[in-house]
Design a protein around this motif. Structure first.
Motif, PDB file in Angstrom:
ATOM      1  N   ALA A 106     -45.433  42.685 -13.453  1.00 57.57           N
ATOM      2  CA  ALA A 106     -46.654  43.251 -12.867  1.00 57.57           C
ATOM      3  C   ALA A 106     -47.408  44.076 -13.912  1.00 57.57           C
ATOM      4  O   ALA A 106     -48.643  44.024 -13.988  1.00 57.57           O
ATOM      5  N   ILE A 107     -46.682  44.829 -14.716  1.00 54.87           N
ATOM      6  CA  ILE A 107     -47.347  45.660 -15.736  1.00 54.87           C
ATOM      7  C   ILE A 107     -47.865  44.788 -16.878  1.00 54.87           C
ATOM      8  O   ILE A 107     -48.966  45.008 -17.397  1.00 54.87           O
ATOM      9  N   ALA A 108     -47.103  43.754 -17.252  1.00 59.80           N
ATOM     10  CA  ALA A 108     -47.579  42.839 -18.308  1.00 59.80           C
ATOM     11  C   ALA A 108     -48.892  42.188 -17.895  1.00 59.80           C
ATOM     12  O   ALA A 108     -49.810  42.021 -18.713  1.00 59.80           O
ATOM     13  N   ALA A 109     -48.999  41.830 -16.612  1.00 60.82           N
ATOM     14  CA  ALA A 109     -50.250  41.215 -16.137  1.00 60.82           C
ATOM     15  C   ALA A 109     -51.403  42.210 -16.258  1.00 60.82           C
ATOM     16  O   ALA A 109     -52.513  41.840 -16.654  1.00 60.82           O
ATOM     17  N   ALA A 110     -51.136  43.472 -15.936  1.00 62.95           N
ATOM     18  CA  ALA A 110     -52.194  44.492 -16.056  1.00 62.95           C
ATOM     19  C   ALA A 110     -52.620  44.638 -17.515  1.00 62.95           C
ATOM     20  O   ALA A 110     -53.809  44.766 -17.818  1.00 62.95           O
ATOM     21  N   VAL A 111     -51.667  44.607 -18.425  1.00 60.71           N
ATOM     22  CA  VAL A 111     -51.978  44.716 -19.857  1.00 60.71           C
ATOM     23  C   VAL A 111     -52.776  43.485 -20.311  1.00 60.71           C
ATOM     24  O   VAL A 111     -53.752  43.597 -21.059  1.00 60.71           O
ATOM     25  N   ARG A 112     -52.387  42.319 -19.838  1.00 63.58           N
ATOM     26  CA  ARG A 112     -53.117  41.094 -20.209  1.00 63.58           C
ATOM     27  C   ARG A 112     -54.531  41.096 -19.632  1.00 63.58           C
ATOM     28  O   ARG A 112     -55.447  40.526 -20.241  1.00 63.58           O
ATOM     29  N   ALA A 144     -40.300  50.363 -18.170  1.00 62.91           N
ATOM     30  CA  ALA A 144     -40.899  49.045 -17.938  1.00 62.91           C
ATOM     31  C   ALA A 144     -42.191  48.879 -18.722  1.00 62.91           C
ATOM     32  O   ALA A 144     -42.511  47.775 -19.177  1.00 62.91           O
ATOM     33  N   VAL A 145     -42.939  49.966 -18.915  1.00 65.77           N
ATOM     34  CA  VAL A 145     -44.197  49.891 -19.669  1.00 65.77           C
ATOM     35  C   VAL A 145     -43.914  49.436 -21.099  1.00 65.77           C
ATOM     36  O   VAL A 145     -44.579  48.532 -21.624  1.00 65.77           O
ATOM     37  N   VAL A 146     -42.943  50.066 -21.729  1.00 60.68           N
ATOM     38  CA  VAL A 146     -42.640  49.717 -23.118  1.00 60.68           C
ATOM     39  C   VAL A 146     -42.245  48.235 -23.218  1.00 60.68           C
ATOM     40  O   VAL A 146     -42.706  47.512 -24.109  1.00 60.68           O
ATOM     41  N   ASP A 147     -41.435  47.781 -22.286  1.00 57.52           N
ATOM     42  CA  ASP A 147     -41.018  46.372 -22.323  1.00 57.52           C
ATOM     43  C   ASP A 147     -42.174  45.432 -21.976  1.00 57.52           C
ATOM     44  O   ASP A 147     -42.334  44.380 -22.593  1.00 57.52           O
ATOM     45  N   ALA A 148     -42.982  45.834 -20.997  1.00 60.68           N
ATOM     46  CA  ALA A 148     -44.083  44.975 -20.559  1.00 60.68           C
ATOM     47  C   ALA A 148     -45.138  44.806 -21.641  1.00 60.68           C
ATOM     48  O   ALA A 148     -45.797  43.759 -21.725  1.00 60.68           O
ATOM     49  N   VAL A 149     -45.304  45.825 -22.477  1.00 57.74           N
ATOM     50  CA  VAL A 149     -46.257  45.710 -23.581  1.00 57.74           C
ATOM     51  C   VAL A 149     -45.805  44.591 -24.527  1.00 57.74           C
ATOM     52  O   VAL A 149     -46.619  43.792 -25.004  1.00 57.74           O
ATOM     53  N   ARG A 150     -44.508  44.514 -24.774  1.00 53.60           N
ATOM     54  CA  ARG A 150     -43.996  43.412 -25.603  1.00 53.60           C
ATOM     55  C   ARG A 150     -44.136  42.085 -24.870  1.00 53.60           C
ATOM     56  O   ARG A 150     -44.556  41.081 -25.439  1.00 53.60           O
ATOM     57  N   ASP A 151     -43.782  42.085 -23.581  1.00 52.82           N
ATOM     58  CA  ASP A 151     -43.869  40.852 -22.789  1.00 52.82           C
ATOM     59  C   ASP A 151     -45.289  40.280 -22.813  1.00 52.82           C
ATOM     60  O   ASP A 151     -45.480  39.063 -22.892  1.00 52.82           O
ATOM     61  N   ALA A 152     -46.287  41.207 -22.729  1.00 51.52           N
ATOM     62  CA  ALA A 152     -47.685  40.767 -22.608  1.00 51.52           C
ATOM     63  C   ALA A 152     -48.111  39.916 -23.796  1.00 51.52           C
ATOM     64  O   ALA A 152     -48.970  39.039 -23.668  1.00 51.52           O
ATOM     65  N   GLY A 153     -47.503  40.173 -24.953  1.00 46.60           N
ATOM     66  CA  GLY A 153     -47.893  39.453 -26.161  1.00 46.60           C
ATOM     67  C   GLY A 153     -47.162  38.137 -26.360  1.00 46.60           C
ATOM     68  O   GLY A 153     -47.507  37.373 -27.267  1.00 46.60           O
ATOM     69  N   ASN A 154     -46.163  37.885 -25.533  1.00 51.16           N
ATOM     70  CA  ASN A 154     -45.330  36.684 -25.716  1.00 51.16           C
ATOM     71  C   ASN A 154     -45.743  35.606 -24.724  1.00 51.16           C
ATOM     72  O   ASN A 154     -45.540  35.756 -23.509  1.00 51.16           O
ATOM     73  N   ARG A 155     -46.300  34.522 -25.233  1.00 54.68           N
ATOM     74  CA  ARG A 155     -46.825  33.499 -24.329  1.00 54.68           C
ATOM     75  C   ARG A 155     -45.750  32.781 -23.527  1.00 54.68           C
ATOM     76  O   ARG A 155     -46.056  32.092 -22.563  1.00 54.68           O
ATOM     77  N   TRP A 156     -44.503  32.954 -23.939  1.00 56.41           N
ATOM     78  CA  TRP A 156     -43.429  32.264 -23.213  1.00 56.41           C
ATOM     79  C   TRP A 156     -42.765  33.162 -22.153  1.00 56.41           C
ATOM     80  O   TRP A 156     -41.858  32.731 -21.457  1.00 56.41           O
ATOM     81  N   VAL A 157     -43.238  34.404 -22.096  1.00 56.04           N
ATOM     82  CA  VAL A 157     -42.713  35.327 -21.078  1.00 56.04           C
ATOM     83  C   VAL A 157     -43.790  35.502 -20.001  1.00 56.04           C
ATOM     84  O   VAL A 157     -44.950  35.742 -20.321  1.00 56.04           O
ATOM     85  N   PHE A 158     -43.408  35.354 -18.756  1.00 55.75           N
ATOM     86  CA  PHE A 158     -44.336  35.393 -17.614  1.00 55.75           C
ATOM     87  C   PHE A 158     -45.489  34.401 -17.854  1.00 55.75           C
ATOM     88  O   PHE A 158     -46.672  34.715 -17.674  1.00 55.75           O
TER      89      PHE A 158
END
Ligand SMILES: [Zn+2]
Length: 252
Positions: A106-112, A144-158
């Motif tokens: 959910a946080i990665a989507a907000a960052v994206r 979760a924010v720290v992890d989601a920031v990394r997730d947001a940049g990885n096209r294979w995650v979420f």
């Protein structure tokens, strides 16, 4: 008692134009960080707010159903007072937020969606310094924010959030740093002398919440002065807000 003054704070960088603040509850940013937000928006920067919960379990006398719209309204007004028009509520349950993959998604989507260079969150260390233990939602959200920031940049995650995977977003790896407001490990600070009053107004906007706390004679200005003056001293200015900086491993 040793009488060593706290170490000086470095000024936070201001060479960015989009920041997203992701915190657990309405009011989390107003207990110290909002005056820094007012400074940044005054410089023409875009700042967005993303609230993981609506703080609906925060007022003892109101049921969550009654409380949610009150607290969302107060947060939107509080944001407006420091120059923030973009406020989203992710709708997670207040008080029982769990760290985990769904929260990261959910946080990665907000960052994206917002595509910030900086993400601000609240203190997620175990304490606020001394023996004042931190609250469970704050710790879950910050991690979760720290992890989601990394997730947001990885096209294979979420990948389901992305164009080609069923969604309408693009990966976003542009976040250089995560800043945790009010951390006892803070190394950096922001001069909030000129925007201190806006910060006070943004805390006062949470009036239903503050009344509901039942803290006798709680005065937002006095409270914020008590935090901001000692922080300012560490920066060599009258008023300041402190942040811990987490570099996100993106160098240039
Ligand atoms: Zn909170």
């Amino acid at each position: 008692m040793p009488d060593t003054p706290p170490p000086p704070l470095e000024p936070l960088r201001e060479d960015w134009d989009h920041a997203l603040c992701v915190v657990a509850h309405p009011d989390d940013l107003e207990f110290g960080a909002a005056a820094a937000v007012a400074r940044w928006t005054g410089q023409g920067k875009q700042v967005g707010y993303c609230m993981v919960t609506s703080g609906e379990a925060g007022i003892d006398a109101l049921s969550p159903e009654e409380c949610r719209p009150v607290r969302e309204r107060e947060q939107v007004e509080s944001a407006r007072l420091v120059g923030v028009d973009h406020v989203e509520f992710l709708g997670w349950p207040d008080g029982v937020v769990e760290y985990g993959v769904p929260l990261r998604a959910a946080i990665a989507a907000a960052v994206r969606r917002f595509r910030p260079q900086v993400v601000v969150t609240g203190n997620f260390r175990e304490t606020f310094g001394g023996t004042n233990l931190n609250q469970a939602d704050h710790i879950a959200v910050g991690r979760a924010v720290v992890d989601a920031v990394r997730d947001a940049g990885n096209r294979w995650v979420f990948a389901d959030q992305l164009v080609g995977g069923g969604g309408d977003l693009q990966p976003w790896g542009g976040v250089g740093e995560v800043w945790a407001a009010g951390s006892p490990e803070a190394s950096h600070g922001v001069d909030t002398t000129a925007t201190f009053d806006a910060g006070v107004a943004s805390l006062e906007a949470h009036s239903a919440y503050i009344d509901g706390l039942g803290w006798e004679d709680f005065d937002p200005r006095e409270f914020l002065e008590g935090i901001s003056r000692p922080t300012g001293q560490r920066l060599g200015v009258a008023m300041g807000a402190a942040f811990e900086v987490f570099p996100m491993g993106w160098g240039e």
